[in-house]
Design a protein around this motif. Sequence first.
Motif, PDB file in Angstrom:
ATOM      1  N   GLU A  24       0.794  -1.225   0.000  1.00  0.00           N
ATOM      2  CA  GLU A  24       0.000   0.000   0.000  1.00  0.00           C
ATOM      3  C   GLU A  24       0.832   1.283   0.000  1.00  0.00           C
ATOM      4  OE1 GLU A  24      -3.470   0.077   2.537  1.00  0.00           O
ATOM      5  OE2 GLU A  24      -3.307  -2.080   2.792  1.00  0.00           O
ATOM      6  N   ALA A  25       2.138   1.163  -0.161  1.00  0.00           N
ATOM      7  CA  ALA A  25       3.001   2.355  -0.178  1.00  0.00           C
ATOM      8  C   ALA A  25       2.661   3.221  -1.381  1.00  0.00           C
ATOM      9  CB  ALA A  25       4.464   1.946  -0.215  1.00  0.00           C
ATOM     10  N   LYS A  26       2.644   4.530  -1.156  1.00  0.00           N
ATOM     11  CA  LYS A  26       2.346   5.487  -2.227  1.00  0.00           C
ATOM     12  C   LYS A  26       3.461   6.518  -2.313  1.00  0.00           C
ATOM     13  CE  LYS A  26      -2.662   5.192  -1.706  1.00  0.00           C
ATOM     14  NZ  LYS A  26      -3.886   5.962  -1.435  1.00  0.00           N
ATOM     15  N   MET A  27       3.650   7.067  -3.489  1.00  0.00           N
ATOM     16  CA  MET A  27       4.633   8.133  -3.669  1.00  0.00           C
ATOM     17  C   MET A  27       4.319   9.257  -2.673  1.00  0.00           C
ATOM     18  SD  MET A  27       6.699   7.173  -6.086  1.00  0.00           S
ATOM     19  CE  MET A  27       7.516   8.680  -6.570  1.00  0.00           C
ATOM     20  N   GLY A  28       5.359   9.790  -2.047  1.00  0.00           N
ATOM     21  CA  GLY A  28       5.175  10.866  -1.080  1.00  0.00           C
ATOM     22  C   GLY A  28       5.081  10.399   0.361  1.00  0.00           C
ATOM     23  N   ASP A  29       4.877   9.084   0.582  1.00  0.00           N
ATOM     24  CA  ASP A  29       4.851   8.555   1.948  1.00  0.00           C
ATOM     25  C   ASP A  29       6.249   8.657   2.558  1.00  0.00           C
ATOM     26  OD1 ASP A  29       2.161   7.917   1.774  1.00  0.00           O
ATOM     27  OD2 ASP A  29       2.485   5.762   1.507  1.00  0.00           O
TER      28      ASP A  29
ATOM     29  N   TYR B  74      19.467   4.817   3.264  1.00  0.00           N
ATOM     30  CA  TYR B  74      18.336   5.693   2.973  1.00  0.00           C
ATOM     31  C   TYR B  74      17.228   4.859   2.344  1.00  0.00           C
ATOM     32  CZ  TYR B  74      21.985   9.239   3.311  1.00  0.00           C
ATOM     33  OH  TYR B  74      23.028  10.023   3.736  1.00  0.00           O
ATOM     34  N   ALA B  75      15.998   5.365   2.401  1.00  0.00           N
ATOM     35  CA  ALA B  75      14.893   4.668   1.737  1.00  0.00           C
ATOM     36  C   ALA B  75      13.856   5.669   1.278  1.00  0.00           C
ATOM     37  CB  ALA B  75      14.256   3.659   2.685  1.00  0.00           C
ATOM     38  N   GLN B  76      13.156   5.297   0.200  1.00  0.00           N
ATOM     39  CA  GLN B  76      12.091   6.147  -0.345  1.00  0.00           C
ATOM     40  C   GLN B  76      11.100   5.263  -1.092  1.00  0.00           C
ATOM     41  OE1 GLN B  76      13.981   8.757  -3.153  1.00  0.00           O
ATOM     42  NE2 GLN B  76      14.393   7.154  -4.612  1.00  0.00           N
ATOM     43  N   VAL B  77       9.866   5.738  -1.193  1.00  0.00           N
ATOM     44  CA  VAL B  77       8.901   5.067  -2.056  1.00  0.00           C
ATOM     45  C   VAL B  77       9.259   5.489  -3.477  1.00  0.00           C
ATOM     46  CG1 VAL B  77       6.481   4.784  -2.672  1.00  0.00           C
ATOM     47  CG2 VAL B  77       7.120   5.065  -0.265  1.00  0.00           C
ATOM     48  N   SER B  78       9.675   4.520  -4.283  1.00  0.00           N
ATOM     49  CA  SER B  78      10.128   4.834  -5.642  1.00  0.00           C
ATOM     50  C   SER B  78       9.033   4.628  -6.683  1.00  0.00           C
ATOM     51  CB  SER B  78      11.352   3.984  -6.003  1.00  0.00           C
ATOM     52  OG  SER B  78      11.053   2.610  -5.889  1.00  0.00           O
ATOM     53  N   ALA B  79       8.003   3.889  -6.315  1.00  0.00           N
ATOM     54  CA  ALA B  79       6.831   3.662  -7.168  1.00  0.00           C
ATOM     55  C   ALA B  79       5.740   3.101  -6.259  1.00  0.00           C
ATOM     56  CB  ALA B  79       7.149   2.673  -8.282  1.00  0.00           C
ATOM     57  N   ALA B  80       4.511   3.179  -6.677  1.00  0.00           N
ATOM     58  CA  ALA B  80       3.423   2.640  -5.862  1.00  0.00           C
ATOM     59  C   ALA B  80       3.726   1.175  -5.523  1.00  0.00           C
ATOM     60  CB  ALA B  80       2.103   2.747  -6.607  1.00  0.00           C
ATOM     61  N   GLY B  81       3.711   0.872  -4.227  1.00  0.00           N
ATOM     62  CA  GLY B  81       3.952  -0.494  -3.778  1.00  0.00           C
ATOM     63  C   GLY B  81       5.403  -0.913  -3.701  1.00  0.00           C
ATOM     64  N   THR B  82       6.329   0.017  -3.938  1.00  0.00           N
ATOM     65  CA  THR B  82       7.758  -0.325  -3.952  1.00  0.00           C
ATOM     66  C   THR B  82       8.576   0.681  -3.151  1.00  0.00           C
ATOM     67  OG1 THR B  82       7.521  -1.278  -6.152  1.00  0.00           O
ATOM     68  CG2 THR B  82       9.749  -0.775  -5.434  1.00  0.00           C
ATOM     69  N   VAL B  83       9.400   0.168  -2.239  1.00  0.00           N
ATOM     70  CA  VAL B  83      10.345   1.001  -1.493  1.00  0.00           C
ATOM     71  C   VAL B  83      11.748   0.671  -1.981  1.00  0.00           C
ATOM     72  CG1 VAL B  83      11.367   1.446   0.780  1.00  0.00           C
ATOM     73  CG2 VAL B  83       8.891   1.230   0.548  1.00  0.00           C
ATOM     74  N   GLU B  84      12.505   1.702  -2.324  1.00  0.00           N
ATOM     75  CA  GLU B  84      13.902   1.541  -2.712  1.00  0.00           C
ATOM     76  C   GLU B  84      14.771   1.859  -1.505  1.00  0.00           C
ATOM     77  OE1 GLU B  84      16.975   3.025  -6.158  1.00  0.00           O
ATOM     78  OE2 GLU B  84      15.492   4.461  -5.430  1.00  0.00           O
ATOM     79  N   VAL B  85      15.704   0.950  -1.191  1.00  0.00           N
ATOM     80  CA  VAL B  85      16.656   1.145  -0.100  1.00  0.00           C
ATOM     81  C   VAL B  85      18.025   1.348  -0.731  1.00  0.00           C
ATOM     82  CG1 VAL B  85      17.696   0.137   1.959  1.00  0.00           C
ATOM     83  CG2 VAL B  85      15.288  -0.304   1.440  1.00  0.00           C
ATOM     84  N   ILE B  86      18.727   2.383  -0.286  1.00  0.00           N
ATOM     85  CA  ILE B  86      20.019   2.749  -0.864  1.00  0.00           C
ATOM     86  C   ILE B  86      21.074   2.779   0.241  1.00  0.00           C
ATOM     87  CG2 ILE B  86      21.300   4.539  -2.112  1.00  0.00           C
ATOM     88  CD1 ILE B  86      18.369   5.528  -2.957  1.00  0.00           C
ATOM     89  N   TYR B  87      22.205   2.123  -0.014  1.00  0.00           N
ATOM     90  CA  TYR B  87      23.358   2.182   0.884  1.00  0.00           C
ATOM     91  C   TYR B  87      24.464   2.936   0.164  1.00  0.00           C
ATOM     92  CZ  TYR B  87      27.488   0.932   3.532  1.00  0.00           C
ATOM     93  OH  TYR B  87      28.647   0.999   4.261  1.00  0.00           O
ATOM     94  N   ILE B  88      25.057   3.930   0.834  1.00  0.00           N
ATOM     95  CA  ILE B  88      26.183   4.682   0.281  1.00  0.00           C
ATOM     96  C   ILE B  88      27.403   4.442   1.171  1.00  0.00           C
ATOM     97  CG2 ILE B  88      27.082   6.960  -0.318  1.00  0.00           C
ATOM     98  CD1 ILE B  88      24.175   7.849  -0.744  1.00  0.00           C
TER      99      ILE B  88
END
Length: 91
Positions: A32-37, A53-67
């Motif tokens: 149920e993740a939505k852009m802007g959450d 870091y993490a962000q909702v990258s598309a409806a229903g998808t969370v992108e997790v980024i490691y730097i």
Amino acid sequence: MSRLSGMTASAAWDIGDLASGAEASTTIAVAEAKMGDFVLVSSDIDLEEGNLYAQVSAAGTVEVIYINSAEDPSDLASMTVRVKVIPSDII
């Protein structure tokens, strides 16, 4: 779980070798993740000198980024990444 109480998910992730200043990413399905959450992210290992870091990258998808912020390459152990998505419309 209702959208009002937030949504959680987790996934195993093995980044492997990562050069200094490089980044790696993975995605986690959160129905149920939505852009802007808003997204909170955590890991069960020491991230050494890196950042997660993490962000909702598309409806229903969370992108997790490691730097890798260290001056040297890193080789993190396999980890479990957990995310909690908080709907932006309840804040």
